[in-house]
Write a protein that holds these residues in place. Structure first.
Motif, mmCIF file in Angstrom:
data_model
loop_
_atom_site.group_PDB
_atom_site.id
_atom_site.type_symbol
_atom_site.label_atom_id
_atom_site.label_comp_id
_atom_site.label_asym_id
_atom_site.label_seq_id
_atom_site.Cartn_x
_atom_site.Cartn_y
_atom_site.Cartn_z
ATOM 1 N N SER A 1 49.657 109.349 75.227
ATOM 2 C CA SER A 1 49.985 107.955 74.937
ATOM 3 C C SER A 1 51.469 107.678 75.147
ATOM 4 N N THR A 2 51.777 106.394 75.294
ATOM 5 C CA THR A 2 53.165 105.943 75.411
ATOM 6 C C THR A 2 53.571 105.144 74.167
ATOM 7 N N LEU A 3 52.906 105.396 73.051
ATOM 8 C CA LEU A 3 53.225 104.723 71.797
ATOM 9 C C LEU A 3 54.692 104.974 71.448
ATOM 10 N N GLY A 4 55.434 103.917 71.213
ATOM 11 C CA GLY A 4 56.859 104.024 70.914
ATOM 12 C C GLY A 4 57.746 103.588 72.063
ATOM 13 N N SER A 5 57.155 103.359 73.238
ATOM 14 C CA SER A 5 57.923 102.862 74.390
ATOM 15 C C SER A 5 58.329 101.413 74.130
ATOM 16 N N ASP A 6 59.432 100.982 74.756
ATOM 17 C CA ASP A 6 59.925 99.625 74.484
ATOM 18 C C ASP A 6 59.615 98.617 75.594
ATOM 19 N N PHE A 7 58.593 98.900 76.410
ATOM 20 C CA PHE A 7 58.187 97.979 77.461
ATOM 21 C C PHE A 7 56.699 98.163 77.730
ATOM 22 N N ASP A 8 56.120 97.289 78.536
ATOM 23 C CA ASP A 8 54.695 97.327 78.852
ATOM 24 C C ASP A 8 54.437 98.441 79.867
ATOM 25 N N THR A 9 53.783 99.514 79.416
ATOM 26 C CA THR A 9 53.569 100.706 80.250
ATOM 27 C C THR A 9 52.162 100.755 80.837
ATOM 28 N N VAL A 10 52.034 101.528 81.912
ATOM 29 C CA VAL A 10 50.753 101.936 82.477
ATOM 30 C C VAL A 10 50.837 103.456 82.575
ATOM 31 N N LEU A 11 49.772 104.150 82.168
ATOM 32 C CA LEU A 11 49.775 105.606 82.079
ATOM 33 C C LEU A 11 48.592 106.181 82.842
ATOM 34 N N SER A 12 48.851 107.186 83.683
ATOM 35 C CA SER A 12 47.777 107.894 84.390
ATOM 36 C C SER A 12 47.976 109.396 84.265
ATOM 37 N N VAL A 13 46.860 110.110 84.208
ATOM 38 C CA VAL A 13 46.870 111.569 84.332
ATOM 39 C C VAL A 13 46.187 111.868 85.660
ATOM 40 N N ILE A 14 46.862 112.677 86.478
ATOM 41 C CA ILE A 14 46.474 112.916 87.866
ATOM 42 C C ILE A 14 46.305 114.424 88.066
ATOM 43 N N ASP A 15 45.420 114.819 88.964
ATOM 44 C CA ASP A 15 45.263 116.253 89.244
ATOM 45 C C ASP A 15 46.571 116.819 89.796
ATOM 46 N N ASP B 1 46.064 100.862 80.770
ATOM 47 C CA ASP B 1 47.078 99.813 80.816
ATOM 48 C C ASP B 1 47.399 99.375 79.389
ATOM 49 N N ASP B 2 46.475 98.768 78.708
ATOM 50 C CA ASP B 2 46.723 98.291 77.346
ATOM 51 C C ASP B 2 45.619 98.724 76.399
#
Length: 132
Positions: free
Chosen positions: A66-80, A91-92
């Motif tokens: 997770s990106t909990l604690g970030s100060d902007f709108d994040t998108v997160l992916s886990v990639i091989d 996204d959200d």
């Protein structure tokens, strides 16, 4: 492909290796305009730029990223580890009272993964990565 492999390869020389670390706020930094964007499968918009991190699963099982604690709108992916297949994307997600990016993924111990954190649209700022 759901990931732009050129973006992952172009950033690989500067990619931070997290080893097999886990925990809250285990990686922090900035997403700014200096890195290429990763094309995340879970968004319909355009991401402005990305930070790519390497991580090795310490054991097999389900992990939460997770990106909990970030100060902007994040998108997160886990990639091989090859940078070709997006395994999970967020996204959200609402966690308590905060909107964040969060995915759960079954991983294989000793296997490497890439974690891409981007700003949604033109968003930039300080990110926090949590792995549990």
């Amino acid at each position: 492909l759901s990931v732009n492999p050129a973006a992952v390869v172009a950033d690989s020389a500067g990619t931070t290796d997290l080893g097999d670390a886990t925990g809250a706020s285990m990686s922090t930094g900035r997403v700014d305009g200096s890195a290429p964007a990763v094309d995340h499968q879970c968004t319909s918009g355009t991401e402005s730029n990305s930070v790519t991190l390497r991580w090795t699963a310490p054991s097999s099982g389900t992990f939460t990223f997770s990106t909990l604690g970030s100060d902007f709108d994040t998108v997160l992916s886990v990639i091989d580890s090859a940078g070709c297949t997006e395994l999970a994307c967020s996204d959200d997600v609402q966690v308590g009272t905060e909107s964040t990016s969060q995915v759960e993924l079954d991983v294989t111990g000793g296997q490497g993964y890439l974690i891409a954190i981007s700003g949604y649209g033109t968003e930039t700022g300080s990110y926090v990565l949590n792995i549990r």
